[in-house]
Design an enzyme around this catalytic site. Sequence first.
Site, short mmCIF file in Angstrom:
data_model
loop_
_atom_site.label_atom_id
_atom_site.label_comp_id
_atom_site.label_asym_id
_atom_site.label_seq_id
_atom_site.Cartn_x
_atom_site.Cartn_y
_atom_site.Cartn_z
CB CYS A 62 103.15 -66.60 10.79
SG CYS A 62 103.64 -64.95 11.28
NE ARG B 147 112.18 -61.29 5.30
CZ ARG B 147 112.16 -61.08 6.61
NH1 ARG B 147 113.11 -60.36 7.17
NH2 ARG B 147 111.20 -61.58 7.34
CD GLU C 234 117.60 -58.98 3.46
OE1 GLU C 234 117.90 -57.80 3.71
OE2 GLU C 234 116.96 -59.70 4.24
NE ARG D 284 121.70 -58.51 6.32
CZ ARG D 284 120.66 -58.37 7.14
NH1 ARG D 284 119.44 -58.35 6.66
NH2 ARG D 284 120.85 -58.22 8.42
CD GLU E 153 107.28 -67.56 11.45
OE1 GLU E 153 108.51 -67.53 11.26
OE2 GLU E 153 106.62 -66.57 11.83
CG ASP F 55 115.99 -59.53 17.34
OD1 ASP F 55 114.94 -60.11 16.98
OD2 ASP F 55 116.43 -58.50 16.78
CD GLU G 259 116.97 -60.76 14.03
OE1 GLU G 259 117.15 -59.58 13.70
OE2 GLU G 259 115.93 -61.40 13.76
CG ASN H 258 112.27 -63.19 15.37
OD1 ASN H 258 111.45 -64.10 15.35
ND2 ASN H 258 112.44 -62.39 14.35
CB CYS I 88 105.17 -66.05 14.93
SG CYS I 88 105.69 -64.40 14.45
NE ARG J 286 120.48 -63.78 9.04
CZ ARG J 286 119.74 -62.68 9.23
NH1 ARG J 286 119.26 -62.41 10.42
NH2 ARG J 286 119.50 -61.87 8.23
P1 ATP Z 1 117.67 -58.40 9.95
O1 ATP Z 1 117.52 -57.26 10.88
O2 ATP Z 1 118.93 -59.19 10.16
O3 ATP Z 1 117.41 -58.06 8.52
P2 ATP Z 1 114.97 -59.10 10.31
O4 ATP Z 1 114.62 -58.31 11.50
O5 ATP Z 1 114.64 -58.60 8.96
O6 ATP Z 1 116.54 -59.45 10.36
P3 ATP Z 1 112.95 -60.97 10.86
O7 ATP Z 1 112.02 -60.29 9.96
O8 ATP Z 1 112.81 -60.80 12.32
O9 ATP Z 1 114.45 -60.57 10.48
O10 ATP Z 1 113.04 -62.51 10.44
C1 ATP Z 1 113.08 -63.57 11.37
C2 ATP Z 1 114.23 -64.51 11.11
O11 ATP Z 1 114.31 -64.84 9.72
C3 ATP Z 1 115.61 -63.97 11.43
O12 ATP Z 1 115.91 -64.10 12.79
C4 ATP Z 1 116.50 -64.84 10.57
O13 ATP Z 1 116.69 -66.11 11.19
C5 ATP Z 1 115.67 -65.03 9.34
N1 ATP Z 1 116.03 -64.08 8.28
C6 ATP Z 1 115.47 -62.87 8.02
N2 ATP Z 1 116.04 -62.28 6.96
C7 ATP Z 1 116.98 -63.16 6.50
C8 ATP Z 1 117.90 -63.14 5.41
N3 ATP Z 1 117.95 -62.12 4.56
N4 ATP Z 1 118.72 -64.20 5.24
C9 ATP Z 1 118.67 -65.26 6.09
N5 ATP Z 1 117.82 -65.33 7.13
C10 ATP Z 1 116.98 -64.31 7.35
ZN ZN Z 2 105.72 -64.74 12.13
MG MG Z 3 115.73 -57.66 7.44
#
Ligand code: ATP
Ligand code: ZN
Ligand code: MG
Length: 505
Positions: A311, A341, A343, A352, A360, A422, A435, A438, A464, A471
């Site tokens: 967003c 990201r 990771e 992940r 979004e 979440d 998760e 959210n 948002c 996921r």
């Molecule tokens: P996590 O704790 O699992 O790393 P996050 O708290 O980093 O998640 P948010 O920043 O809240 O995730 O991102 C919102 C949404 O984006 C998540 O609920 C998920 O659906 C998706 N998402 C985030 N990171 C990833 C990833 N590395 N791979 C796939 N989907 C992701």
């Molecule tokens: Zn957002």
């Molecule tokens: Mg994360």
Amino acid sequence: MFVRFGLKGKLVLSDRIGDTAEETIAEAVQEANERLFRRGVPREVSSGEVGQITSWRVEGNEIRLELQSGPYTRAHDALFRFRKQLSLAMGRHRLGIRGIAIDEFVLTLGEEVPDTAIPKLPFIGEVRRETGRVQVRLDLSAGELEDRVPDRLLRLIEEKMEAKAYGGKAEHWELLYQSPERPPIYRENPTEEMIARGWIRHGASRGQWIYAPPAVQVFRALEAIVQEEILRPLGFSEMIFPKLVPWEVWMRSGHAKGVYPEIYYISTPKTRDPAYWEDIGDYFKVTGKVWVEEIRKRIEGPIGGMCYAQCPPFWPFVQGETISNDVLPIRIYDRSGTSHRYESGGIHGIERVDEFHRIEVLWIGTVEQTVKVAEELHDRYRHVFEDILELQWRAARVTPWFMAQEGLIGEGCCAGAVGTTDYEALLPYNGTWLEFQNVSVNGDKYPRGFNVKLQSGAECWSGCSGIGYERWAAAFLSQKGFDTSRWPEAVAERVGEFREIFRFV
Ligand code: ATP
Ligand code: ZN
Ligand code: MG
């Protein structure tokens, strides 16, 4: 916490300071210590806590000063207040203030401040511990003092201490809802099955998949359900948000405070002149290698990064605007591209990854409207997970420590509404909860950061919700498996026949 600011510096005047001017300075110092520095300070605060000029003397065209303070009218604030007052008084003597020089600035803190809470920044000099105190010498220009760098530094040190006190936990987790148990009809890891079926293959980059038609059919079926059951009934409209995010956006969204370890960084060429790049291409033609070290020297930036949260890059659309009452609440969504990201070692299956796909959902309104839209979304999501996808899932309120810290979880109307819920699904193959999306009520964070107002003058809030295709698919497939005859009808119907169009020999 014990806090003191100490400053040594000088005011440089336009000419030599004569005896009568020196008398005026003496009066100004007394006036400042007794009244000017006490302005705006609560009555009960003792004078030791408030900024004071503790010594001064004239040398040629300079006034050498020492200031001390506790947390009130801090030494640097006192200096700038004094300069303003003095410049009026010096006018009588035909003297102007030409500059300020800082010789020494020391922040003294209580001994409870650990070394790890003191940031490593270029302007932080010697850190000295003596009984009961920590002295931090700061190397700051007058301009930086006027910009209140010491105040933000103190706040940062406090934040680092609070983060520790929060127990090293990234967030606080509280169960809100748990669905009825559903005996799983599948117990394998769906990523492995998708690979075996040729639905997905690793992309050339880390944490990246190439999705073949059957995988995309599953994504699109889930997306269609989101559109038909959630976005359309709730009146959300589609937009397309940028996916390359410059620092200016992350400075306003707050991501600039700490997103660095997970960013995919973006750079631009120093010039698009083909001659400038010719040898880089030639190097590849001759060696078969890309000349990365040399490329690094010919690019600008990084200018920002790839989309991280979806967003923030929307907000420049409304930046600096006042939104009409009659269009509130604004309800929009974006599904136009990837999120990225880094990771690192955390990469796992499709759930992940470094490159993922999301819808979004974003809404803007008054406090009440924002909270109400979040509730409408919760209701629709619950309907989808219970009645359509038939998942075993749960919802939990998570409060990231930075929200706890910013005092966003206070009492009173809607204050407790700021935060994130979440949604998690059970993965039967390993018994953990994933998760998969959210819903966040972000309070005034974005409207404040991007300077967005409401016509009514009421406080502007936003929320948002990030729906991750990977996921959702991981949650669904790990509970329901791959036999579509055993799937909930709504999904099976939308997926139809799997189009397995590749065959390898
Ligand atoms: P996590 O704790 O699992 O790393 P996050 O708290 O980093 O998640 P948010 O920043 O809240 O995730 O991102 C919102 C949404 O984006 C998540 O609920 C998920 O659906 C998706 N998402 C985030 N990171 C990833 C990833 N590395 N791979 C796939 N989907 C992701
Ligand atoms: Zn957002
Ligand atoms: Mg994360």
